[in-house]
Write a protein that holds these residues in place. Structure first.
Motif, PDB file in Angstrom:
ATOM      1  N   HIS A 214     107.301  14.281  32.716  1.00  0.00           N
ATOM      2  CA  HIS A 214     107.185  15.865  33.410  1.00  0.00           C
ATOM      3  C   HIS A 214     105.731  15.365  34.631  1.00  0.00           C
ATOM      4  CE1 HIS A 214     103.925  16.001  29.876  1.00  0.00           C
ATOM      5  NE2 HIS A 214     105.116  16.946  29.839  1.00  0.00           N
ATOM      6  N   ARG A 215     104.822  15.634  35.757  1.00  0.00           N
ATOM      7  CA  ARG A 215     103.447  15.908  36.082  1.00  0.00           C
ATOM      8  C   ARG A 215     102.909  16.500  34.705  1.00  0.00           C
ATOM      9  NH1 ARG A 215     106.581  17.164  40.627  1.00  0.00           N
ATOM     10  NH2 ARG A 215     106.206  14.856  42.295  1.00  0.00           N
ATOM     11  N   ALA A 216     101.988  15.560  34.073  1.00  0.00           N
ATOM     12  CA  ALA A 216     100.715  16.257  33.030  1.00  0.00           C
ATOM     13  C   ALA A 216      99.587  16.451  34.241  1.00  0.00           C
ATOM     14  CB  ALA A 216      99.798  15.153  32.701  1.00  0.00           C
ATOM     15  N   PRO A 217      98.610  18.482  34.045  1.00  0.00           N
ATOM     16  CA  PRO A 217      99.959  18.457  32.532  1.00  0.00           C
ATOM     17  C   PRO A 217     100.514  19.594  32.422  1.00  0.00           C
ATOM     18  CG  PRO A 217      97.743  20.305  33.407  1.00  0.00           C
ATOM     19  CD  PRO A 217      97.951  19.076  34.181  1.00  0.00           C
ATOM     20  N   PRO A 298     101.543  20.723  38.911  1.00  0.00           N
ATOM     21  CA  PRO A 298     100.746  21.977  38.166  1.00  0.00           C
ATOM     22  C   PRO A 298      99.304  21.676  38.748  1.00  0.00           C
ATOM     23  CG  PRO A 298     101.202  19.861  36.247  1.00  0.00           C
ATOM     24  CD  PRO A 298     102.218  20.193  37.362  1.00  0.00           C
ATOM     25  N   GLN A 299      98.800  20.511  39.370  1.00  0.00           N
ATOM     26  CA  GLN A 299      97.698  20.125  40.032  1.00  0.00           C
ATOM     27  C   GLN A 299      97.902  20.701  41.634  1.00  0.00           C
ATOM     28  OE1 GLN A 299      95.443  18.718  39.119  1.00  0.00           O
ATOM     29  NE2 GLN A 299      95.978  17.230  37.529  1.00  0.00           N
ATOM     30  N   LEU A 300      98.991  20.624  42.037  1.00  0.00           N
ATOM     31  CA  LEU A 300      99.210  21.021  44.042  1.00  0.00           C
ATOM     32  C   LEU A 300      98.925  23.145  43.229  1.00  0.00           C
ATOM     33  CD1 LEU A 300      99.917  21.215  46.367  1.00  0.00           C
ATOM     34  CD2 LEU A 300     101.831  21.204  45.711  1.00  0.00           C
ATOM     35  N   ILE A 301      99.531  23.709  42.088  1.00  0.00           N
ATOM     36  CA  ILE A 301      99.790  24.738  42.144  1.00  0.00           C
ATOM     37  C   ILE A 301      97.992  25.572  41.697  1.00  0.00           C
ATOM     38  CG2 ILE A 301     100.686  26.782  40.712  1.00  0.00           C
ATOM     39  CD1 ILE A 301     102.563  24.520  40.314  1.00  0.00           C
ATOM     40  N   ARG A 318      94.504  27.468  31.207  1.00  0.00           N
ATOM     41  CA  ARG A 318      95.823  26.896  30.533  1.00  0.00           C
ATOM     42  C   ARG A 318      96.264  26.627  31.714  1.00  0.00           C
ATOM     43  NH1 ARG A 318      97.189  30.066  25.698  1.00  0.00           N
ATOM     44  NH2 ARG A 318      99.367  28.277  25.922  1.00  0.00           N
ATOM     45  N   PRO A 319      95.915  24.825  31.494  1.00  0.00           N
ATOM     46  CA  PRO A 319      96.083  23.707  32.495  1.00  0.00           C
ATOM     47  C   PRO A 319      97.826  23.625  32.594  1.00  0.00           C
ATOM     48  CG  PRO A 319      95.022  23.098  31.447  1.00  0.00           C
ATOM     49  CD  PRO A 319      94.853  24.143  31.066  1.00  0.00           C
ATOM     50  N   GLY A 320      98.618  23.966  33.193  1.00  0.00           N
ATOM     51  CA  GLY A 320      99.722  23.923  33.451  1.00  0.00           C
ATOM     52  C   GLY A 320     100.204  23.999  32.596  1.00  0.00           C
ATOM     53  N   LEU A 321     100.900  25.696  32.606  1.00  0.00           N
ATOM     54  CA  LEU A 321     101.561  26.585  32.043  1.00  0.00           C
ATOM     55  C   LEU A 321     102.770  26.455  33.088  1.00  0.00           C
ATOM     56  CD1 LEU A 321     102.081  28.738  30.471  1.00  0.00           C
ATOM     57  CD2 LEU A 321     100.959  30.325  32.040  1.00  0.00           C
ATOM     58  N   ARG A 322     103.777  26.874  32.342  1.00  0.00           N
ATOM     59  CA  ARG A 322     105.407  26.049  33.760  1.00  0.00           C
ATOM     60  C   ARG A 322     105.772  28.183  33.833  1.00  0.00           C
ATOM     61  NH1 ARG A 322     105.657  21.030  34.817  1.00  0.00           N
ATOM     62  NH2 ARG A 322     103.256  20.067  34.221  1.00  0.00           N
ATOM     63  N   VAL A 323     107.001  28.149  34.300  1.00  0.00           N
ATOM     64  CA  VAL A 323     107.462  29.355  34.498  1.00  0.00           C
ATOM     65  C   VAL A 323     109.129  28.785  33.846  1.00  0.00           C
ATOM     66  CG1 VAL A 323     108.919  30.420  36.304  1.00  0.00           C
ATOM     67  CG2 VAL A 323     106.912  30.732  36.597  1.00  0.00           C
ATOM     68  N   PRO A 324     109.116  28.980  32.379  1.00  0.00           N
ATOM     69  CA  PRO A 324     110.671  28.955  32.549  1.00  0.00           C
ATOM     70  C   PRO A 324     112.149  29.678  33.038  1.00  0.00           C
ATOM     71  CG  PRO A 324     109.247  30.641  30.316  1.00  0.00           C
ATOM     72  CD  PRO A 324     108.421  30.294  31.297  1.00  0.00           C
TER      73      PRO A 324
END
Length: 493
Positions: A214-217, A298-301, A318-324
């Motif tokens: 995946h892309r970090a973070p 995450p960088q774009l978001i 919370r960098p890199g927080l994703r949507v399940p």
């Protein structure tokens, strides 16, 4: 869509926005799809159109790289673009492996010939060619990361024969499969020898260990907490080390997948997969990636949400927080209805009772699969009340399951507007439920529930209109903004 929002979406080249709008470049006179690989123009040189027909009418011609046209000026052209995007998402998720091209066309409510024509015109490849490339990418991952034999890998990636596997890999990468093997590839346990579709899991299907990049973070802590909070006894298992095990629906039977959080690193998650049939592996990996939101940027978001005075501090925290996402859209939808207006703990109890009453055993794992829509619909509302649901919620769950059994499609390949209309037409399902299902089951990154009380309180909004107005600045990533607000308030819907 607001021009600033559209420019943000186009900057990310996210195919999830294909069909929603088209980008015109005033300096070249060309219009493109949002996901076009060409260099994006400066903001002052970008204009946006709701349809390709509008771009043509304004004097723009179609890009030769992303091919946003097949019948320039056609009144159906915007619909064709959306069809292509939905088809690509479905192929990525393994629908062609499961149903064939004819089945994919039926799911999209078009003829096989029309689907072929639209995809060739818009993305430059047929459904079979797109699926072949997808298989090749999966095969390369397995070659590089596991010790499975090349014969096993051929069937695991969905190829019908070793000869076809060799030909495709040579065509895609210019070298035979054996040349891609890396020294010290990861281990994969299981029966040695050639595997073929249909072999029983207990004798043939190995447990495969993969590193899903995946892309970090990547906020693994938040995703792990979300999984724990939504675990359903009997369907999910949390290990002593925090590893999360659950079933993954697949054509030949439910697979067992474990996310090994202890082995997570900055650029990948480690998962162990035991499929019922090795041929299901490609589709299983696609579902896991969607469930864990591994393909987000995450960088774009953060570029969009970071400067915002409300969301920006949360993104920084919370960098890199994703949507399940979801492993099965129908299951997410039914669990959402079960959890309406009750706590997560109560919802988990009701869901566990439903699984115990109507779920099916998953091999020898000790887990049970969530009951299918057909099973829930056949049980009837009276049986659903016996697990503790109120009469209204049992009726809503039964109505949803019946609609799903009749063909309501809830997946990234769905027509999002149509799915929302069908959901809202069901008794007991309101806008919040439809928005939440769009976020998780349909994979809509811009889904936002302005009626959510926690979101409105976090925003200081008195009405849904006020909440929508505030959230408009976060498009096309309002779903991620909502996840930040929910997480910061310790609320996990």
């Amino acid at each position: 869509m607001d021009p600033e929002v559209a420019y943000r979406a186009a900057s990310g080249r996210d195919p999830r926005f294909d069909g929603r709008f088209f980008l015109g470049v005033t300096t070249t006179g060309i219009y493109c799809r949002p996901s076009c690989p060409a260099r994006k123009p400066l903001r002052r040189n970008a204009v946006f159109f709701p349809t390709a027909a509008a771009a043509v009418a304004a004097g723009f011609r179609a890009c030769k790289r992303c091919r946003p046209d097949s019948l320039p000026g056609s009144r159906h052209w915007d619909a064709s673009g959306d069809l292509a995007a939905r088809a690509v998402r479905a192929i990525r998720d393994g629908v062609v492996d499961e149903l064939g091209v004819a089945g994919l066309a039926r799911r999209l409510a078009v003829s096989e010939r029309h689907l072929h024509r639209v995809l060739v015109a818009e993305v430059g490849a047929s459904p079979l060619q797109l699926n072949r490339t997808r298989r090749a990418h999966t095969a390369r991952t397995l070659i590089e990361q596991t010790s499975l034999s090349l014969t096993d890998i051929a069937f695991a990636a969905g190829f019908g024969s070793v000869r076809q596997f060799n030909e495709v890999m040579l065509g895609e990468y210019g070298v035979p499969p054996s040349a891609l093997r890396r020294p010290g590839a990861g281990a994969a346990s299981g029966r040695a020898g050639a595997l073929g579709p249909g072999d029983p899991a207990s004798d043939a299907a190995p447990t495969v260990v993969l590193r899903l990049r995946h892309r970090a973070p990547y906020d693994a802590v938040a995703m792990r907490a979300f999984q724990r909070a939504h675990a359903v006894a009997g369907m999910d298992l949390i290990g002593d080390d925090g590893a999360f095990t659950t079933g993954v629906p697949a054509p030949h039977g439910t697979a067992v997948a474990t996310v090994d959080w202890a082995a997570a690193s900055a650029d990948h998650l480690t998962v162990r997969i035991r499929p019922a049939d090795i041929a299901d592996l490609t589709g299983i990996v696609a579902k896991l990636r969607r469930w864990l939101d591994l393909d987000a940027d995450p960088q774009l978001i953060a570029e969009v949400l970071g400067p915002d005075p409300i969301i920006g501090p949360l993104v920084a925290a919370r960098p890199g927080l994703r949507v399940p996402g979801s492993l099965d859209g129908a299951v997410i939808a039914m669990l959402t209805v079960i959890g309406q207006a009750v706590s997560l703990k109560a919802a988990a109890v009701f869901a566990a009772r439903l699984v115990a009453a109507f779920g099916t055993s998953v091999s020898d794992s000790g887990l049970h699969a969530f009951p299918t829509p057909q099973t829930v619909a056949g049980a009837g509302a009276d049986a659903l009340r016996e697990i503790g649901l109120t009469g209204a919620r049992a009726a809503a769950l039964h109505a949803l399951a019946s609609a799903l059994a009749r063909g309501l499609e809830l997946s990234p390949a769905s027509d999002r507007a149509q799915a929302r209309r069908e959901l809202l037409a069901l008794p007991g399902i309101g806008p919040w439920t439809a928005d939440y299902i769009a976020l998780r089951a349909l994979g809509d990154p811009d889904a936002f529930a302005p009626g959510d009380l926690v979101l409105r309180k976090s925003l200081g909004a008195r009405t849904e209109r006020e909440a929508s107005a505030i959230a408009s600045a976060w498009s096309p990533w309002r779903g991620y903004a909502a996840m930040h607000l929910w997480t910061s308030s310790a609320y996990l819907p």
